[in-house]
Write a protein that holds these residues in place. Sequence first.
Motif, PDB file in Angstrom:
ATOM      1  N   TRP A   1       0.836  -1.203   0.000  1.00 10.07           N
ATOM      2  CA  TRP A   1       0.000   0.000   0.000  1.00 10.07           C
ATOM      3  C   TRP A   1       0.873   1.256   0.000  1.00 10.07           C
ATOM      4  O   TRP A   1       0.568   2.234  -0.683  1.00 10.07           O
ATOM      5  CB  TRP A   1      -0.968  -0.007   1.177  1.00 10.07           C
ATOM      6  CG  TRP A   1      -2.026   1.044   1.008  1.00 10.07           C
ATOM      7  CD1 TRP A   1      -2.158   2.212   1.703  1.00 10.07           C
ATOM      8  CD2 TRP A   1      -3.090   1.029   0.054  1.00 10.07           C
ATOM      9  NE1 TRP A   1      -3.240   2.917   1.246  1.00 10.07           N
ATOM     10  CE2 TRP A   1      -3.829   2.214   0.224  1.00 10.07           C
ATOM     11  CE3 TRP A   1      -3.485   0.127  -0.941  1.00 10.07           C
ATOM     12  CZ2 TRP A   1      -4.941   2.515  -0.551  1.00 10.07           C
ATOM     13  CZ3 TRP A   1      -4.601   0.439  -1.707  1.00 10.07           C
ATOM     14  CH2 TRP A   1      -5.308   1.620  -1.505  1.00 10.07           C
TER      15      TRP A   1
ATOM     16  N   HIS B   1       1.952   1.880  -3.410  1.00  5.93           N
ATOM     17  CA  HIS B   1       0.839   2.459  -4.177  1.00  5.93           C
ATOM     18  C   HIS B   1       0.712   3.963  -3.933  1.00  5.93           C
ATOM     19  O   HIS B   1       0.653   4.744  -4.878  1.00  5.93           O
ATOM     20  CB  HIS B   1      -0.461   1.747  -3.813  1.00  5.93           C
ATOM     21  CG  HIS B   1      -1.685   2.424  -4.318  1.00  5.93           C
ATOM     22  ND1 HIS B   1      -1.939   2.599  -5.666  1.00  5.93           N
ATOM     23  CD2 HIS B   1      -2.737   2.973  -3.663  1.00  5.93           C
ATOM     24  CE1 HIS B   1      -3.087   3.225  -5.810  1.00  5.93           C
ATOM     25  NE2 HIS B   1      -3.597   3.466  -4.604  1.00  5.93           N
TER      26      HIS B   1
ATOM     27  N   TYR C   1       4.040   3.922  -7.125  1.00  8.74           N
ATOM     28  CA  TYR C   1       4.468   2.714  -7.828  1.00  8.74           C
ATOM     29  C   TYR C   1       3.344   1.690  -7.836  1.00  8.74           C
ATOM     30  O   TYR C   1       2.765   1.378  -6.813  1.00  8.74           O
ATOM     31  CB  TYR C   1       5.696   2.086  -7.168  1.00  8.74           C
ATOM     32  CG  TYR C   1       6.073   0.776  -7.821  1.00  8.74           C
ATOM     33  CD1 TYR C   1       6.816   0.774  -8.990  1.00  8.74           C
ATOM     34  CD2 TYR C   1       5.640  -0.432  -7.304  1.00  8.74           C
ATOM     35  CE1 TYR C   1       7.140  -0.416  -9.619  1.00  8.74           C
ATOM     36  CE2 TYR C   1       5.955  -1.630  -7.931  1.00  8.74           C
ATOM     37  CZ  TYR C   1       6.702  -1.614  -9.085  1.00  8.74           C
ATOM     38  OH  TYR C   1       6.997  -2.791  -9.712  1.00  8.74           O
ATOM     39  N   ARG C   2       3.033   1.178  -9.011  1.00  9.24           N
ATOM     40  CA  ARG C   2       2.067   0.097  -9.159  1.00  9.24           C
ATOM     41  C   ARG C   2       2.148  -0.411 -10.593  1.00  9.24           C
ATOM     42  O   ARG C   2       2.579   0.307 -11.497  1.00  9.24           O
ATOM     43  CB  ARG C   2       0.660   0.535  -8.825  1.00  9.24           C
ATOM     44  CG  ARG C   2       0.186   1.717  -9.654  1.00  9.24           C
ATOM     45  CD  ARG C   2      -0.996   2.344  -8.963  1.00  9.24           C
ATOM     46  NE  ARG C   2      -1.274   3.707  -9.290  1.00  9.24           N
ATOM     47  CZ  ARG C   2      -0.783   4.779  -8.697  1.00  9.24           C
ATOM     48  NH1 ARG C   2       0.120   4.672  -7.773  1.00  9.24           N
ATOM     49  NH2 ARG C   2      -1.165   5.980  -9.027  1.00  9.24           N
TER      50      ARG C   2
ATOM     51  N   VAL D   1      -3.950  -0.494 -12.225  1.00  4.68           N
ATOM     52  CA  VAL D   1      -5.106  -0.171 -11.389  1.00  4.68           C
ATOM     53  C   VAL D   1      -6.341  -0.274 -12.282  1.00  4.68           C
ATOM     54  O   VAL D   1      -6.436   0.427 -13.281  1.00  4.68           O
ATOM     55  CB  VAL D   1      -5.029   1.253 -10.788  1.00  4.68           C
ATOM     56  CG1 VAL D   1      -6.261   1.542  -9.942  1.00  4.68           C
ATOM     57  CG2 VAL D   1      -3.769   1.451  -9.991  1.00  4.68           C
TER      58      VAL D   1
ATOM     59  N   VAL E   1      -5.638  -2.496  -7.146  1.00 10.75           N
ATOM     60  CA  VAL E   1      -4.247  -2.141  -7.448  1.00 10.75           C
ATOM     61  C   VAL E   1      -3.445  -3.443  -7.520  1.00 10.75           C
ATOM     62  O   VAL E   1      -3.454  -4.224  -6.573  1.00 10.75           O
ATOM     63  CB  VAL E   1      -3.658  -1.224  -6.350  1.00 10.75           C
ATOM     64  CG1 VAL E   1      -2.250  -0.795  -6.715  1.00 10.75           C
ATOM     65  CG2 VAL E   1      -4.557  -0.026  -6.111  1.00 10.75           C
ATOM     66  N   THR E   2      -2.763  -3.660  -8.646  1.00 14.78           N
ATOM     67  CA  THR E   2      -2.023  -4.903  -8.857  1.00 14.78           C
ATOM     68  C   THR E   2      -0.528  -4.627  -8.887  1.00 14.78           C
ATOM     69  O   THR E   2      -0.079  -3.681  -9.539  1.00 14.78           O
ATOM     70  CB  THR E   2      -2.450  -5.560 -10.188  1.00 14.78           C
ATOM     71  OG1 THR E   2      -3.857  -5.804 -10.139  1.00 14.78           O
ATOM     72  CG2 THR E   2      -1.711  -6.860 -10.423  1.00 14.78           C
ATOM     73  N   PHE E   3       0.211  -5.475  -8.191  1.00 13.33           N
ATOM     74  CA  PHE E   3       1.672  -5.408  -8.155  1.00 13.33           C
ATOM     75  C   PHE E   3       2.236  -6.755  -8.582  1.00 13.33           C
ATOM     76  O   PHE E   3       1.741  -7.794  -8.138  1.00 13.33           O
ATOM     77  CB  PHE E   3       2.190  -5.156  -6.728  1.00 13.33           C
ATOM     78  CG  PHE E   3       1.726  -3.872  -6.133  1.00 13.33           C
ATOM     79  CD1 PHE E   3       2.482  -2.731  -6.265  1.00 13.33           C
ATOM     80  CD2 PHE E   3       0.534  -3.815  -5.428  1.00 13.33           C
ATOM     81  CE1 PHE E   3       2.052  -1.537  -5.699  1.00 13.33           C
ATOM     82  CE2 PHE E   3       0.100  -2.631  -4.867  1.00 13.33           C
ATOM     83  CZ  PHE E   3       0.862  -1.493  -5.006  1.00 13.33           C
TER      84      PHE E   3
ATOM     85  N   ARG F   1      -2.711  -8.186  -5.153  1.00 14.53           N
ATOM     86  CA  ARG F   1      -3.760  -7.265  -5.588  1.00 14.53           C
ATOM     87  C   ARG F   1      -4.477  -6.722  -4.360  1.00 14.53           C
ATOM     88  O   ARG F   1      -4.905  -7.493  -3.503  1.00 14.53           O
ATOM     89  CB  ARG F   1      -4.731  -7.967  -6.526  1.00 14.53           C
ATOM     90  CG  ARG F   1      -4.008  -8.448  -7.758  1.00 14.53           C
ATOM     91  CD  ARG F   1      -4.823  -9.241  -8.750  1.00 14.53           C
ATOM     92  NE  ARG F   1      -5.988  -9.878  -8.221  1.00 14.53           N
ATOM     93  CZ  ARG F   1      -7.100 -10.083  -8.929  1.00 14.53           C
ATOM     94  NH1 ARG F   1      -7.177  -9.694 -10.166  1.00 14.53           N
ATOM     95  NH2 ARG F   1      -8.128 -10.704  -8.379  1.00 14.53           N
TER      96      ARG F   1
END
Length: 90
Positions: free
Chosen positions: A35, A38, A42-43, A46, A51-53, A73
């Motif tokens: 988080w 985010h 940085y991510r 979305v 939000v996906t990493f 996610r």
Amino acid sequence: MNRELVFSMFQVDETGIIRTPGPFEGQNLYIPYFWYLHISGYREDVREGVVTFRVRMEDRAQFPELANRDMVRLKQHENGMIIEISKLTS
């Protein structure tokens, strides 16, 4: 944000779950780390509030719990809680 900072900011139980009341309560200890990434800009992606990493080597170095993970996610609920979205709930 790193593992040490997570442990200094939150009470984490023996299974790696955050027990401190607040937006991360009940989540895995690596959730505040992602988080923070985010909110720092940085991510990977979305979409529809998720939000996906991609899990990187440096993420695994900090959080061995991610050893077999490729993605994390996250979603913020209306009540402010930050939760991890699993494949089963997407």
